[in-house]
Write a protein that holds these residues in place. Structure first.
Motif, mmCIF file in Angstrom:
data_model
loop_
_atom_site.group_PDB
_atom_site.id
_atom_site.type_symbol
_atom_site.label_atom_id
_atom_site.label_comp_id
_atom_site.label_asym_id
_atom_site.label_seq_id
_atom_site.Cartn_x
_atom_site.Cartn_y
_atom_site.Cartn_z
ATOM 1 N N LEU A 47 -1.436 20.995 39.806
ATOM 2 C CA LEU A 47 -2.424 20.852 40.964
ATOM 3 C C LEU A 47 -4.013 20.015 40.281
ATOM 4 C CD1 LEU A 47 -1.234 21.384 44.452
ATOM 5 C CD2 LEU A 47 -0.441 19.000 43.682
ATOM 6 N N GLY A 48 -4.013 20.941 40.098
ATOM 7 C CA GLY A 48 -5.724 20.888 39.396
ATOM 8 C C GLY A 48 -5.687 19.601 37.802
ATOM 9 N N ALA A 49 -4.644 19.699 36.722
ATOM 10 C CA ALA A 49 -4.709 18.140 36.483
ATOM 11 C C ALA A 49 -4.616 17.093 37.285
ATOM 12 C CB ALA A 49 -4.031 19.047 35.548
ATOM 13 N N TYR A 50 -3.892 16.953 37.843
ATOM 14 C CA TYR A 50 -3.943 15.615 38.498
ATOM 15 C C TYR A 50 -4.706 15.433 39.573
ATOM 16 C CZ TYR A 50 1.501 14.592 37.454
ATOM 17 O OH TYR A 50 2.349 14.186 36.822
ATOM 18 N N LEU A 51 -5.271 16.010 40.289
ATOM 19 C CA LEU A 51 -6.408 16.174 40.710
ATOM 20 C C LEU A 51 -7.747 16.107 40.758
ATOM 21 C CD1 LEU A 51 -6.305 19.181 43.440
ATOM 22 C CD2 LEU A 51 -6.147 16.555 43.989
ATOM 23 N N GLY A 52 -7.722 16.907 39.010
ATOM 24 C CA GLY A 52 -9.657 16.360 38.083
ATOM 25 C C GLY A 52 -8.994 14.534 37.137
ATOM 26 N N ALA A 53 -7.224 14.209 37.056
ATOM 27 C CA ALA A 53 -7.613 13.073 36.172
ATOM 28 C C ALA A 53 -7.982 11.669 37.414
ATOM 29 C CB ALA A 53 -6.105 12.852 35.381
ATOM 30 N N SER A 54 -7.274 11.573 38.496
ATOM 31 C CA SER A 54 -7.271 11.509 39.285
ATOM 32 C C SER A 54 -9.056 10.980 40.132
ATOM 33 C CB SER A 54 -6.382 10.951 40.725
ATOM 34 O OG SER A 54 -5.801 11.476 40.223
ATOM 35 N N LEU A 55 -9.557 12.083 40.389
ATOM 36 C CA LEU A 55 -11.358 11.898 40.813
ATOM 37 C C LEU A 55 -11.600 12.037 39.800
ATOM 38 C CD1 LEU A 55 -11.061 15.005 42.915
ATOM 39 C CD2 LEU A 55 -11.106 12.969 43.763
ATOM 40 N N ALA A 56 -11.768 12.244 38.340
ATOM 41 C CA ALA A 56 -12.506 11.320 37.390
ATOM 42 C C ALA A 56 -12.495 9.870 37.330
ATOM 43 C CB ALA A 56 -11.557 12.044 35.784
ATOM 44 N N ALA A 57 -10.697 8.975 37.546
ATOM 45 C CA ALA A 57 -10.340 7.847 37.261
ATOM 46 C C ALA A 57 -11.325 6.969 38.436
ATOM 47 C CB ALA A 57 -9.258 7.676 37.203
ATOM 48 N N ALA A 58 -11.271 8.500 39.742
ATOM 49 C CA ALA A 58 -12.160 7.082 40.742
ATOM 50 C C ALA A 58 -13.486 7.278 40.830
ATOM 51 C CB ALA A 58 -11.921 7.894 42.303
ATOM 52 N N TRP A 63 -17.411 14.352 34.357
ATOM 53 C CA TRP A 63 -18.184 15.851 35.435
ATOM 54 C C TRP A 63 -17.843 16.067 36.852
ATOM 55 C CZ3 TRP A 63 -18.650 19.042 31.674
ATOM 56 C CH2 TRP A 63 -18.534 18.859 30.270
ATOM 57 N N LEU A 64 -17.687 15.028 37.704
ATOM 58 C CA LEU A 64 -18.083 14.786 38.888
ATOM 59 C C LEU A 64 -16.481 14.812 39.231
ATOM 60 C CD1 LEU A 64 -19.228 11.330 40.131
ATOM 61 C CD2 LEU A 64 -19.831 13.759 40.215
ATOM 62 N N GLY A 65 -15.213 14.384 38.744
ATOM 63 C CA GLY A 65 -14.010 14.797 38.728
ATOM 64 C C GLY A 65 -13.730 16.292 38.397
ATOM 65 N N LEU A 66 -14.452 16.744 37.587
ATOM 66 C CA LEU A 66 -14.371 18.772 37.302
ATOM 67 C C LEU A 66 -15.268 18.686 38.376
ATOM 68 C CD1 LEU A 66 -13.984 20.807 35.715
ATOM 69 C CD2 LEU A 66 -15.829 20.694 34.799
ATOM 70 N N LEU A 67 -15.582 18.298 39.353
ATOM 71 C CA LEU A 67 -16.641 19.238 40.157
ATOM 72 C C LEU A 67 -15.886 18.954 41.929
ATOM 73 C CD1 LEU A 67 -20.567 18.612 39.349
ATOM 74 C CD2 LEU A 67 -19.387 21.288 39.177
ATOM 75 N N PHE A 205 -8.594 25.078 37.656
ATOM 76 C CA PHE A 205 -10.098 24.747 36.700
ATOM 77 C C PHE A 205 -9.419 24.507 35.320
ATOM 78 C CE2 PHE A 205 -12.961 26.553 33.769
ATOM 79 C CZ PHE A 205 -13.667 25.703 34.320
ATOM 80 N N ALA A 206 -8.079 25.568 34.784
ATOM 81 C CA ALA A 206 -7.389 25.268 33.931
ATOM 82 C C ALA A 206 -6.921 23.966 33.118
ATOM 83 C CB ALA A 206 -6.843 26.893 33.329
ATOM 84 N N GLY A 207 -6.881 23.385 34.459
ATOM 85 C CA GLY A 207 -5.231 22.456 34.764
ATOM 86 C C GLY A 207 -6.617 21.491 34.521
ATOM 87 N N VAL A 208 -7.233 21.468 35.230
ATOM 88 C CA VAL A 208 -8.633 19.915 34.312
ATOM 89 C C VAL A 208 -8.990 20.048 33.571
ATOM 90 C CG1 VAL A 208 -10.613 19.220 34.920
ATOM 91 C CG2 VAL A 208 -9.338 20.334 36.935
#
Length: 307
Positions: A47-58, A63-67, A205-208
């Motif tokens: 879930l962390g990886a998916y959330l990070g990838a989606s938020l970074a794309a959005a 860095w915003l995707g990570l935060l 965090f590890a996933g992102v």
């Protein structure tokens, strides 16, 4: 194998080890403090990886995707704890295993419904692109070094939190004697919720951090979960220090074993059988190491302090 390639594989093993530690640290805290077997912990990494990838794309920014992914992963962990896991604390381990396995199946299918089955890609931030020359003829990716540094910094912060703060003292007390902690007036329910949420955020965090170098796809947390359980068994259940050292050990054994063994097998076998035998033994090497360590130290290398 050249010296440069061996050095690269060692760095890859350390980098994989710190990612394993971020997943295993939350798992060992949950198991050590709450005596709760959470097979769904690898799903939180996914879930962390998916959330990070989606938020970074959005947002258009890594860095915003990570935060934004960190509080989102924390919220997902707290929601799972509130809706499912807290109802299982007083159940036996078999019930916990069956219920959390059901959560894995549900969330894997939910990810396919929301994001589809095609893998997602998360771009490497511009500031961390390219490579750095570590020795003549060896250029290593900057982002992989950044993962290593970020993982070591997270490990240091977690150690300070567990060993040097009142919250950490409560966590260690809960791991040693949970009934006594409750008798002293500590709200163990809130403590469990915070430990669970913090562990979910570490896995997220590890996933992102892994998303730019790995394929983000459904089920990506399953292999990591298995190795995370190997880490906490080798390191000692409930021991953050043990999880850190065991994660680095597992990362090195997993990476070096898979890369070195096919070449070593060529000393005894033809090239094609050597590749097959090396790959087969390399995939088993971590579990062989775990069996050997447990034969000498059944409670792991650094069991949590009792009493």
């Amino acid at each position: 194998m050249t010296t440069q390639l061996l050095f690269v594989q060692a760095l890859n093993g350390l980098q994989f080890g710190v990612l394993l530690f971020l997943v295993a640290a939350g798992l060992t805290l949950v198991f050590g403090v709450m005596d709760f077997i959470n097979l769904a912990h690898g799903v939180q990494y996914m879930l962390g990886a998916y959330l990070g990838a989606s938020l970074a794309a959005a947002t258009g920014s890594f860095w915003l995707g990570l935060l934004l992914a960190l509080p989102a992963a924390l919220a997902c962990g707290l929601a799972l704890e509130f809706l499912v896991f807290r109802h299982l604390y007083d159940r036996d381990h078999l019930a916990q295993v069956l219920a959390t396995f059901g959560v894995i199946l549900f969330l894997n299918e939910a990810v396919k419904v929301i994001w589809g089955t095609a893998p997602l890609q998360m771009p490497t931030p511009d500031a961390l692109q390219g490579g750095i020359a570590l020795m003549p003829g060896l250029v290593y990716p900057v982002y992989r070094l950044a993962i290593l540094v970020a993982g070591l910094a997270a490990a240091l912060l977690l150690w300070l939190l567990v060993e040097r703060t009142r919250a950490g003292a409560l966590v260690r007390a809960g791991a040693s004697n949970r009934p006594m902690l409750a008798a002293m007036g500590v709200d163990t329910g809130r403590l469990f919720m915070l430990v669970f949420g913090f562990g979910a955020m570490l896995a997220g965090f590890a996933g992102v951090m892994a998303a730019p170098i790995l394929s983000v796809d459904p089920g990506m947390g399953d292999t990591v979960l298995i190795l995370a359980f190997v880490v906490i068994v080798i390191g000692g259940i409930g021991s953050v220090r043990g999880a850190f050292i065991a994660a680095l050990l597992v990362g090195l054994v997993e990476t070096l074993g898979r890369s070195l063994l096919p070449d070593l097998m060529r000393l005894f076998l033809a090239p094609s059988p050597a590749r097959q035998a090396g790959a087969a033994i390399g995939s088993m090497l971590v579990y062989i190491a775990m069996a050997l360590i447990l034969a000498v130290r059944p409670r792991g290398l650094f069991p949590a302090r009792a009493g």
